[in-house]
Design an enzyme around this catalytic site. Structure first.
Site, PDB file in Angstrom:
ATOM      1  N   SER A 129      -2.482  24.331  24.830  1.00  0.00           N
ATOM      2  CA  SER A 129      -1.497  24.378  24.233  1.00  0.00           C
ATOM      3  C   SER A 129      -0.804  25.611  24.871  1.00  0.00           C
ATOM      4  CB  SER A 129      -0.589  23.946  23.418  1.00  0.00           C
ATOM      5  OG  SER A 129       0.427  24.074  23.214  1.00  0.00           O
TER       6      SER A 129
ATOM      7  N   HIS B  90      -1.249  22.405  28.520  1.00  0.00           N
ATOM      8  CA  HIS B  90      -0.422  21.737  28.058  1.00  0.00           C
ATOM      9  C   HIS B  90       0.873  22.232  27.590  1.00  0.00           C
ATOM     10  CE1 HIS B  90       0.114  18.385  25.268  1.00  0.00           C
ATOM     11  NE2 HIS B  90       1.196  19.297  24.352  1.00  0.00           N
TER      12      HIS B  90
ATOM     13  N   ASP C 220       4.107  21.981  25.956  1.00  0.00           N
ATOM     14  CA  ASP C 220       5.287  21.334  24.927  1.00  0.00           C
ATOM     15  C   ASP C 220       6.307  22.177  25.460  1.00  0.00           C
ATOM     16  OD1 ASP C 220       3.393  20.564  23.477  1.00  0.00           O
ATOM     17  OD2 ASP C 220       3.261  21.932  22.433  1.00  0.00           O
TER      18      ASP C 220
ATOM     19  N   MET D 259      10.660  21.029  23.824  1.00  0.00           N
ATOM     20  CA  MET D 259      11.478  20.927  22.567  1.00  0.00           C
ATOM     21  C   MET D 259      12.491  21.322  22.244  1.00  0.00           C
ATOM     22  SD  MET D 259       9.008  22.133  19.785  1.00  0.00           S
ATOM     23  CE  MET D 259       6.643  21.871  19.799  1.00  0.00           C
TER      24      MET D 259
ATOM     25  N   HIS E 272       4.812  18.194  28.105  1.00  0.00           N
ATOM     26  CA  HIS E 272       4.738  17.486  27.170  1.00  0.00           C
ATOM     27  C   HIS E 272       6.345  17.337  26.521  1.00  0.00           C
ATOM     28  CE1 HIS E 272       4.417  16.104  22.761  1.00  0.00           C
ATOM     29  NE2 HIS E 272       4.354  15.255  22.784  1.00  0.00           N
TER      30      HIS E 272
ATOM     31  N   MET F 198       8.950  16.465  24.554  1.00  0.00           N
ATOM     32  CA  MET F 198       9.175  15.986  22.722  1.00  0.00           C
ATOM     33  C   MET F 198      11.064  16.190  22.747  1.00  0.00           C
ATOM     34  SD  MET F 198       6.550  17.329  20.694  1.00  0.00           S
ATOM     35  CE  MET F 198       6.257  19.616  21.644  1.00  0.00           C
TER      36      MET F 198
ATOM     37  N   MET G 212      -0.049  11.350  18.901  1.00  0.00           N
ATOM     38  CA  MET G 212       0.093  13.084  18.026  1.00  0.00           C
ATOM     39  C   MET G 212      -0.742  12.543  16.493  1.00  0.00           C
ATOM     40  SD  MET G 212       2.025  14.597  19.577  1.00  0.00           S
ATOM     41  CE  MET G 212       2.433  15.884  18.791  1.00  0.00           C
TER      42      MET G 212
ATOM     43  N   ASP H 270      -2.947  15.807  20.427  1.00  0.00           N
ATOM     44  CA  ASP H 270      -2.535  16.863  20.276  1.00  0.00           C
ATOM     45  C   ASP H 270      -1.768  17.349  18.855  1.00  0.00           C
ATOM     46  OD1 ASP H 270      -0.405  19.516  20.710  1.00  0.00           O
ATOM     47  OD2 ASP H 270       0.739  18.721  21.552  1.00  0.00           O
TER      48      ASP H 270
ATOM     49  N   GLY I 270      -4.029  20.150  15.047  1.00  0.00           N
ATOM     50  CA  GLY I 270      -5.129  20.581  14.563  1.00  0.00           C
ATOM     51  C   GLY I 270      -5.917  20.125  14.817  1.00  0.00           C
TER      52      GLY I 270
END
Length: 225
Positions: A10, A33, A35, A37, A66, A68, A137, A175, A177
């Protein structure tokens, strides 16, 4: 033998000032990946269309965008135009999941749907047969570096069972941790694509970090077999 496990670093955890160099460091991964946001759907703001275009210029890896965001219905065409190879939208953000899948496929791209930790697998029943990938998630989205939610493997197993009952085989992505110690938990449960942020970009040797996560996940799948 080619690994079933795919690693997707990511870039949310990358050094934005050295994004090109950081992307070169993860050439051994399977995809990037990316993200997005908006500060509304999740309590953070990341990057958008121009950085996606720059990312596409800097890597030969496919880019999984992705989203979000609260308005994927409006923004998906723009991200497709900017170069997204796969578009992942959140089930919680739209009332028209099937229509969005059709829109993405009509553009010749892969379509994925994501669910947050509190969203049950049953929410996917009417769309799971149409998507290329499902993102589970394993943290609440919005920030990198969060701890893995321990109930996630059971959720992945429920999703795998749903897919098998329908006779479909979308990739299962996780996705949040993900690192060498948690990769075996999700891989054994049925995950195919592992998103890792700080576990990759927080290391000096990114290729070694990718290899360690992949090997840990592969070992769990071989043990299960």
């Amino acid at each position: 033998m080619q690994s079933r496990i795919q690693i997707a670093p990511s870039v949310l955890s990358a050094d934005f000032a050295k994004l090109g160099e950081d992307l070169a460091d993860i050439a051994s991964a399977d995809c990037v990946h990316y993200d997005v946001m908006d500060g509304h759907f999740v309590p953070n703001i990341s990057f958008g269309l121009d950085i996606l275009k720059a990312t596409k210029r800097a890597t030969d890896l496919p880019v999984d965008v992705h989203l979000m965001i609260t308005n994927p219905d409006e923004m998906i065409p723009a991200f497709i135009d900017a170069g997204a190879d796969n578009v992942t939208f959140h089930m919680e953000a739209t009332a028209h999941a099937n229509r969005l899948v059709q829109l993405i496929h009509a553009a010749g791209r892969k379509a994925s749907v994501a669910i947050n930790p509190a969203t049950p697998v049953s929410a996917l029943e009417e769309v799971v047969e149409d998507v290329d990938m499902v993102l589970v998630m394993t943290v609440n989205p919005g920030f990198g570096g969060q701890s893995f939610i321990e109930s996630s493997p059971a959720k992945i197993r429920r999703l795998r069972a749903l897919c098998e009952s329908r006779g479909v085989h979308p990739l299962i992505e996780v996705d949040g941790g993900i690192k060498a110690s948690t990769a075996p938990l999700v891989a054994e449960a049925g995950a195919d694509v592992l998103v890792a942020g700080s576990a990759v970009f927080g290391r000096d040797d990114r290729a070694q970090a990718i290899a360690e996560i992949r090997e840990a996940a592969e070992a769990a799948t071989l043990k299960k077999a």
